[in-house]
Enzyme design. Structure first.
Site, PDB file in Angstrom:
ATOM      1  N   TYR A 139      40.203  36.324  30.059  1.00  0.00           N
ATOM      2  CA  TYR A 139      40.701  34.707  30.136  1.00  0.00           C
ATOM      3  C   TYR A 139      40.042  33.134  30.666  1.00  0.00           C
ATOM      4  CZ  TYR A 139      43.263  37.633  33.811  1.00  0.00           C
ATOM      5  OH  TYR A 139      43.896  38.634  35.126  1.00  0.00           O
ATOM      6  N   LYS A 190      35.309  49.157  28.203  1.00  0.00           N
ATOM      7  CA  LYS A 190      35.924  49.863  27.229  1.00  0.00           C
ATOM      8  C   LYS A 190      34.974  49.676  26.524  1.00  0.00           C
ATOM      9  CE  LYS A 190      38.925  52.016  25.292  1.00  0.00           C
ATOM     10  NZ  LYS A 190      39.899  53.424  25.888  1.00  0.00           N
ATOM     11  N   ASP A 223      39.979  53.541  30.973  1.00  0.00           N
ATOM     12  CA  ASP A 223      41.454  54.538  31.143  1.00  0.00           C
ATOM     13  C   ASP A 223      41.049  54.949  31.685  1.00  0.00           C
ATOM     14  OD1 ASP A 223      39.362  54.392  29.209  1.00  0.00           O
ATOM     15  OD2 ASP A 223      41.357  55.329  27.404  1.00  0.00           O
ATOM     16  N   ASP A 247      41.450  42.843  37.381  1.00  0.00           N
ATOM     17  CA  ASP A 247      43.076  42.718  37.148  1.00  0.00           C
ATOM     18  C   ASP A 247      43.215  43.755  37.628  1.00  0.00           C
ATOM     19  OD1 ASP A 247      45.132  40.803  37.428  1.00  0.00           O
ATOM     20  OD2 ASP A 247      45.254  40.991  35.738  1.00  0.00           O
ATOM     21  N   ASP A 251      45.207  46.296  41.622  1.00  0.00           N
ATOM     22  CA  ASP A 251      46.322  45.712  41.737  1.00  0.00           C
ATOM     23  C   ASP A 251      46.680  47.347  41.365  1.00  0.00           C
ATOM     24  OD1 ASP A 251      47.620  42.962  41.687  1.00  0.00           O
ATOM     25  OD2 ASP A 251      49.015  43.917  40.922  1.00  0.00           O
TER      26      ASP A 251
END
Ligand code: IPM
Ligand code: MG
Length: 356
Positions: A139, A190, A223, A247, A251
């Site tokens: 970001y 990751k 993932d 983020d 959600d």
């Protein structure tokens, strides 16, 4: 207590009004005084000042004990220059206030578990806290907007970068939070692909081994974590992750609760904290009085707990929300036959009454 109110855009205006009603009721009942300073942010600020974060807004926030934010953005500002998009106002105030820690609790309420896209028995009882790093990573790394490279091919890039101190301070938050909850941290990265993730994993593991041997730690690739969240959300206690993974996963987690209109958040750092619902500005329903203010009201509860040192009042607000739901009142997003349909403002008044 001085509170900066940033209603922002769309339904932000209505939900902040409703939440202020509840905060006023809590202040009265528990004998503290709140003073408000209302400022513009996001699209509303672009319209008035040509920038999504006017200086006076940041100055007010810096001088406050806490900030209550509604939501920013809307189709009206979709085509403005990326450097002054409404979302930039949000990112810049997070950075400007040093709010590196974003807490997003997701608890499946018995009143909405049946609305979850997951089978009710899979969702009911899930209770997790996402601890999202908020002022670093991709970001805030260098953004190279689309341009032609030396070969005349269009390209664009964004850099994911973390420093050790940035990882340590957010990991500390997660470990401390786990000690007060279920004693378990799941760190999400990751590391099978990214160097920044390998460093993240190394630092988190070191901290666990040195300082937090009482906390259980496991690591998921992002993932796999996305999959595990829908397979078995009850396995999670504290989920520690970087800015962009947080983020996305928040959600996903929010929808498990049955309605995005119920989930609050707190952004904390060294100074004033900022509190906001995790949903957006919902321009399609703005101004109709049908938005659900409960996520913002529950954000006020987090504000009472983390910034205003009013734990008892925080509990009272959360209890009041439960009482109102128990009594069958619902905004249209949660309404069904047999329940009482109320507007945004009516919901605010009902919760405020229940606090009193
Ligand atoms: C959030 C939002 C913001 C983010 C947007 C509006 C910039 O999606 O708070 O999760 O990406 O952080
Ligand atoms: Mg988001």
């Amino acid at each position: 207590m001085k509170i900066t109110l940033l209603p922002g855009d769309g339904i932000g205006v209505e939900i902040v009004d409703a939440a202020v009603e509840v905060l006023d009721a809590a202040a009265k009942k528990y004998n503290f005084t709140v003073e408000y300073d209302k400022k513009l942010i996001g699209g509303a600020a672009i319209d008035a000042f040509g920038t999504p974060l006017p200086e006076e807004t940041l100055a007010s926030a810096k001088a406050s004990d806490a900030v209550l934010l509604g939501a920013v953005g809307g189709p009206k500002w979709d085509n403005v220059d990326p450097s002054i998009r409404p979302e930039k106002g949000l990112l810049n105030i997070r950075k400007g206030l040093g709010l590196y820690c974003n807490l997003r609790p997701m608890k499946v309420s018995k009143y909405t578990a049946h609305l979850s896209p997951l089978k009710t028995e899979r969702a009911e009882g899930a209770d997790l806290l996402i601890v999202r790093e908020l002022t670093g990573g991709i970001y805030f790394g260098t953004h190279n907007e689309a341009h032609l490279n030396a070969d005349g091919v269009e390209e664009a890039s964004d850099i994911e970068m973390y420093t050790r101190p940035e990882v340590e301070r957010i990991a500390r938050f997660a470990f401390e939070a786990a000690r007060k909850r279920g004693g378990k941290v799941t760190s999400v990265d990751k590391a099978n692909v990214l160097g920044s993730s390998r460093m993240w994993r190394k630092i988190v593991t070191e901290m666990r081994d040195k300082e937090y041997t009482d906390v259980e730690l496991n690591h998921f690739y992002v993932d796999n974590c996305a999959m595990q969240l829908v397979l078995n959300p009850k396995q999670f206690d504290v989920v520690l992750t970087n800015n962009i993974f947080g983020d996305i996963l928040s959600d996903e987690a929010s929808t498990i609760a049955g309605s995005i209109g119920l989930l609050p958040s707190a952004s904390l750092g060294d100074g004033a904290g900022m509190y906001e619902p995790i949903h957006g500005s919902a321009p399609d329903i703005a101004g109709q009085g049908i938005a659900n203010p409960l996520a913002t009201i529950l954000s006020v509860a987090m504000m009472l707990r983390y910034s205003l040192n009013q734990d008892v009042a925080a509990d009272a607000v959360e209890r009041a929300v439960d009482e109102v739901l128990e009594a069958g009142y619902r905004t249209p997003d949660l309404w069904a036959e047999g329940l009482k349909k109320v507007s945004t403002a009516e919901m605010g008044k009902l919760v405020a009454e229940a606090v009193k």
